[in-house]
Design a protein around this motif. Sequence first.
Motif, mmCIF file in Angstrom:
data_model
loop_
_atom_site.group_PDB
_atom_site.id
_atom_site.type_symbol
_atom_site.label_atom_id
_atom_site.label_comp_id
_atom_site.label_asym_id
_atom_site.label_seq_id
_atom_site.Cartn_x
_atom_site.Cartn_y
_atom_site.Cartn_z
ATOM 1 N N ILE A 50 27.181 53.088 36.473
ATOM 2 C CA ILE A 50 27.997 53.234 37.676
ATOM 3 C C ILE A 50 28.563 51.894 38.159
ATOM 4 O O ILE A 50 29.768 51.784 38.432
ATOM 5 N N PRO A 51 27.744 50.820 38.269
ATOM 6 C CA PRO A 51 28.322 49.528 38.672
ATOM 7 C C PRO A 51 29.355 49.005 37.670
ATOM 8 O O PRO A 51 30.287 48.296 38.056
ATOM 9 N N VAL A 52 29.188 49.366 36.407
ATOM 10 C CA VAL A 52 30.131 48.923 35.372
ATOM 11 C C VAL A 52 31.478 49.624 35.555
ATOM 12 O O VAL A 52 32.541 48.997 35.473
ATOM 13 N N TYR A 53 31.447 50.938 35.827
ATOM 14 C CA TYR A 53 32.689 51.669 36.077
ATOM 15 C C TYR A 53 33.420 51.108 37.296
ATOM 16 O O TYR A 53 34.651 50.974 37.289
ATOM 17 N N ALA A 54 32.673 50.793 38.340
ATOM 18 C CA ALA A 54 33.285 50.243 39.559
ATOM 19 C C ALA A 54 33.949 48.897 39.270
ATOM 20 O O ALA A 54 35.030 48.595 39.793
ATOM 21 N N THR A 55 33.321 48.091 38.412
ATOM 22 C CA THR A 55 33.884 46.785 38.047
ATOM 23 C C THR A 55 35.172 46.944 37.243
ATOM 24 O O THR A 55 36.099 46.134 37.370
ATOM 25 N N LEU A 56 35.256 47.996 36.443
ATOM 26 C CA LEU A 56 36.475 48.264 35.673
ATOM 27 C C LEU A 56 37.672 48.459 36.603
ATOM 28 O O LEU A 56 38.781 47.996 36.317
ATOM 29 N N PHE A 57 37.451 49.140 37.700
ATOM 30 C CA PHE A 57 38.531 49.368 38.665
ATOM 31 C C PHE A 57 39.019 48.047 39.259
ATOM 32 O O PHE A 57 40.221 47.792 39.361
ATOM 33 N N VAL A 58 38.071 47.177 39.647
ATOM 34 C CA VAL A 58 38.437 45.881 40.229
ATOM 35 C C VAL A 58 39.147 45.007 39.198
ATOM 36 O O VAL A 58 40.025 44.205 39.544
ATOM 37 N N ALA A 59 38.792 45.167 37.917
ATOM 38 C CA ALA A 59 39.439 44.392 36.853
ATOM 39 C C ALA A 59 40.935 44.667 36.804
ATOM 40 O O ALA A 59 41.727 43.784 36.453
ATOM 41 N N MET A 60 41.340 45.877 37.166
ATOM 42 C CA MET A 60 42.773 46.207 37.192
ATOM 43 C C MET A 60 43.504 45.432 38.283
ATOM 44 O O MET A 60 44.686 45.098 38.141
ATOM 45 N N ILE A 61 42.817 45.130 39.370
ATOM 46 C CA ILE A 61 43.408 44.305 40.435
ATOM 47 C C ILE A 61 43.628 42.879 39.930
ATOM 48 O O ILE A 61 44.646 42.250 40.236
ATOM 49 N N ALA A 62 42.685 42.387 39.132
ATOM 50 C CA ALA A 62 42.836 41.046 38.545
ATOM 51 C C ALA A 62 44.057 40.997 37.627
ATOM 52 O O ALA A 62 44.819 40.021 37.630
ATOM 53 N N ILE A 63 44.243 42.059 36.828
ATOM 54 C CA ILE A 63 45.416 42.129 35.942
ATOM 55 C C ILE A 63 46.696 42.112 36.769
ATOM 56 O O ILE A 63 47.664 41.405 36.453
ATOM 57 N N TYR A 64 46.724 42.902 37.843
ATOM 58 C CA TYR A 64 47.900 42.977 38.723
ATOM 59 C C TYR A 64 48.234 41.616 39.322
ATOM 60 O O TYR A 64 49.394 41.182 39.313
ATOM 61 N N SER A 65 47.225 40.916 39.831
ATOM 62 C CA SER A 65 47.476 39.608 40.461
ATOM 63 C C SER A 65 47.927 38.573 39.443
ATOM 64 O O SER A 65 48.780 37.730 39.736
ATOM 65 N N ALA A 66 47.378 38.628 38.224
ATOM 66 C CA ALA A 66 47.782 37.681 37.173
ATOM 67 C C ALA A 66 49.241 37.890 36.790
ATOM 68 O O ALA A 66 50.007 36.926 36.629
ATOM 69 N N ILE A 67 49.640 39.152 36.643
ATOM 70 C CA ILE A 67 51.022 39.467 36.263
ATOM 71 C C ILE A 67 52.012 38.991 37.320
ATOM 72 O O ILE A 67 53.140 38.588 37.018
ATOM 73 N N ASN A 68 51.587 39.008 38.593
ATOM 74 C CA ASN A 68 52.503 38.660 39.685
ATOM 75 C C ASN A 68 52.574 37.166 39.979
ATOM 76 O O ASN A 68 53.327 36.757 40.869
ATOM 77 N N MET A 69 51.808 36.346 39.264
ATOM 78 C CA MET A 69 51.982 34.895 39.404
ATOM 79 C C MET A 69 53.313 34.482 38.779
ATOM 80 O O MET A 69 53.835 35.184 37.903
ATOM 81 N N ARG A 70 53.841 33.371 39.211
ATOM 82 C CA ARG A 70 55.130 32.901 38.714
ATOM 83 C C ARG A 70 54.990 31.500 38.113
ATOM 84 O O ARG A 70 54.245 30.664 38.622
ATOM 85 N N GLU A 71 55.727 31.283 37.044
ATOM 86 C CA GLU A 71 55.753 29.972 36.399
ATOM 87 C C GLU A 71 57.110 29.780 35.767
ATOM 88 O O GLU A 71 57.678 30.732 35.192
ATOM 89 N N GLN A 72 57.636 28.588 35.891
ATOM 90 C CA GLN A 72 58.911 28.311 35.247
ATOM 91 C C GLN A 72 58.758 28.484 33.744
ATOM 92 O O GLN A 72 57.793 27.991 33.144
ATOM 93 N N LYS A 73 59.684 29.216 33.155
ATOM 94 C CA LYS A 73 59.594 29.499 31.724
ATOM 95 C C LYS A 73 59.679 28.210 30.931
ATOM 96 O O LYS A 73 60.552 27.374 31.140
#
Length: 443
Positions: free
Chosen positions: A192-215
Motif C-alpha cells: 500500500i505505501p508503495v502504491y501511494a508513492t507511485l502516485f506522487v512519482a507522477m507529480i515529480a515527472i510533471y514538475s520535471a517536464i515543466n522546468m525550462r532550459e535554453q536549448k
Amino acid sequence: MTLKEILKIRNVRYFLMFRSSYFARFYYPIFTLLYLDYGLTLSQFAMLNVVWAATIVLAEVPSGAFADTLGRKKLVVLSSIVMFIEIAMIAVVPTEDPNLVFIVFLINRILSGLAMALASGADEALAYDTLKEQGKEELWPRILQIQLRVASTVGIFVTLIGAAMYDVNFMANLYHILGLAKPENTQDLMRIPVYATLFVAMIAIYSAINMREQKKVLPSNQTKLATTLTSLKLTATTAKWVIATPYVLFILLYYSLFEHTSRMFLTMNSQYYLAIDIPIIYFGFIGAGISLLKIILAGQSRILAESMAPKTFIALMGIATMATYYWISLGWSIYGVIPALILIFIIMTMNIFISYHLNKKTESRNRATVLSFKGLMFNLGYGMIGILYAYYYKLVSQNYTSEEIEQNIDFLASLSSFFYYFTFLFLSISAVFYFRNKRKAIF
C-alpha cells in the motif's frame, strides 16, 4: 522579495515541487521493515544499499557533466521516469520466490541509484542559474530554506499516512469500514505505501517536464559523440579543480562525513525505533515531528549557516554530532528519540551551509558537475560505511542468542560503531585541514 514573487520564478517553483515530490516516499517511515517483510534479510538489506550507493558513484559525476553539456532538464526528466519504474517494480513483484524478490530489489536499487545520480546537481543547477541570470543569486539560501519547509510540510502528511498504512490495527479498522477482509499482519499491507508513492512519482515527472532550459545547440562541426567526450573531459577537469581548491575539497569532505554517517543511521531508523520500544503507529508521528522541527528551525539553520565562520561552524557541528551519536549508542527506551531529532537538525543545518558555500565558489559553466561531485563523495562514504557496518553487525550478533537478536539487543549494541566511526574520521579530516590551513589559509 516576497514568497509570492519568488514562486513566480518558473524554475524555482518547479524545483520546489520536484524536490518535495521526489523524496515523498510513503514507505520511508518503515523502510527497513518493508524490506524484511518482502522476505529479505538484514544482511541483504545492507548490501542492497551498498549497491545503491555504488551505482550513484559510477553514474554521479558523468551525469553532472552531461547535464552541463547536453542539458540539465533532460536528465531531471529522465531521473523522474526512472524513479517511477523502480518503484513500480517492487509494487508488482510476487513474493513466493525469495531469489526473484532479491533480483528485483537488486535491479530496483540500481535504478534508484541511477535516478538519484541523474537528478543530483542538475535540478539545483537549473534553479540557481535562473536566479543568477536575473541577478538574484543572493536569494539561494532563502530558497533552500523554503524548499526545506515545503518538503517538511509534505513530509508530515507522508510520514503520518505511511506509518498508518503499515499499522495492522489502524488498517483493520479502515478495512472493516470499507467492508474488506481485515489484514492479519504487516505483510498484508506492505504494498500500500508503495502504491501511494507511485502516485506522487507522477507529480515529480510533471514538475520535471515543466522546468525550462535554453536549448543547447550543438555547433555544426560537433557531433553527439564529440559532445560526450567533452562531457567526460569536463568531469576530469572539474575533478582536478576540486582537488586543487582546498576550500571546495574540505567543504566536500566534511559534507560527505556528516551526510553519509547520518544517512546510514537514518536509513535504519524504523529498526531503531522498534528496538527502543516504540510502536509502529507512532513512527508516523515521529516523522511528522521531525518535519515540523525542520519547518520551525529552518530559519535558524539558515542564519547559522550564513553568519558563522566556516571553521567555527564545522567545529561546533562536529562536537554536537559526536555527542549525539554517543547518546544514540546508549539505546534509551523512548527517550532515544531525542538524539535522533538533534541529528536531523545538525544535518539540515550542515546541508544549507554546504550548498551556500559550494555554490558561492563554483562557476555556472560547471556547476552541475561540481554539485555531482558532492553526491559522489557522499555515496563513496555511504558505500564504505554500509560494508563496514554490515560486517561489524555480523560480528556483534554472533555474541547474542536468537531470543536476544529478536529483541534487537544486538542491534542496539552495534550502534556504538557510529560514534567511533564519525569521531575518528572527523578528527582525521580536521588534522589534515589544520596542517594545510597553517601553510595557507583555506577558510
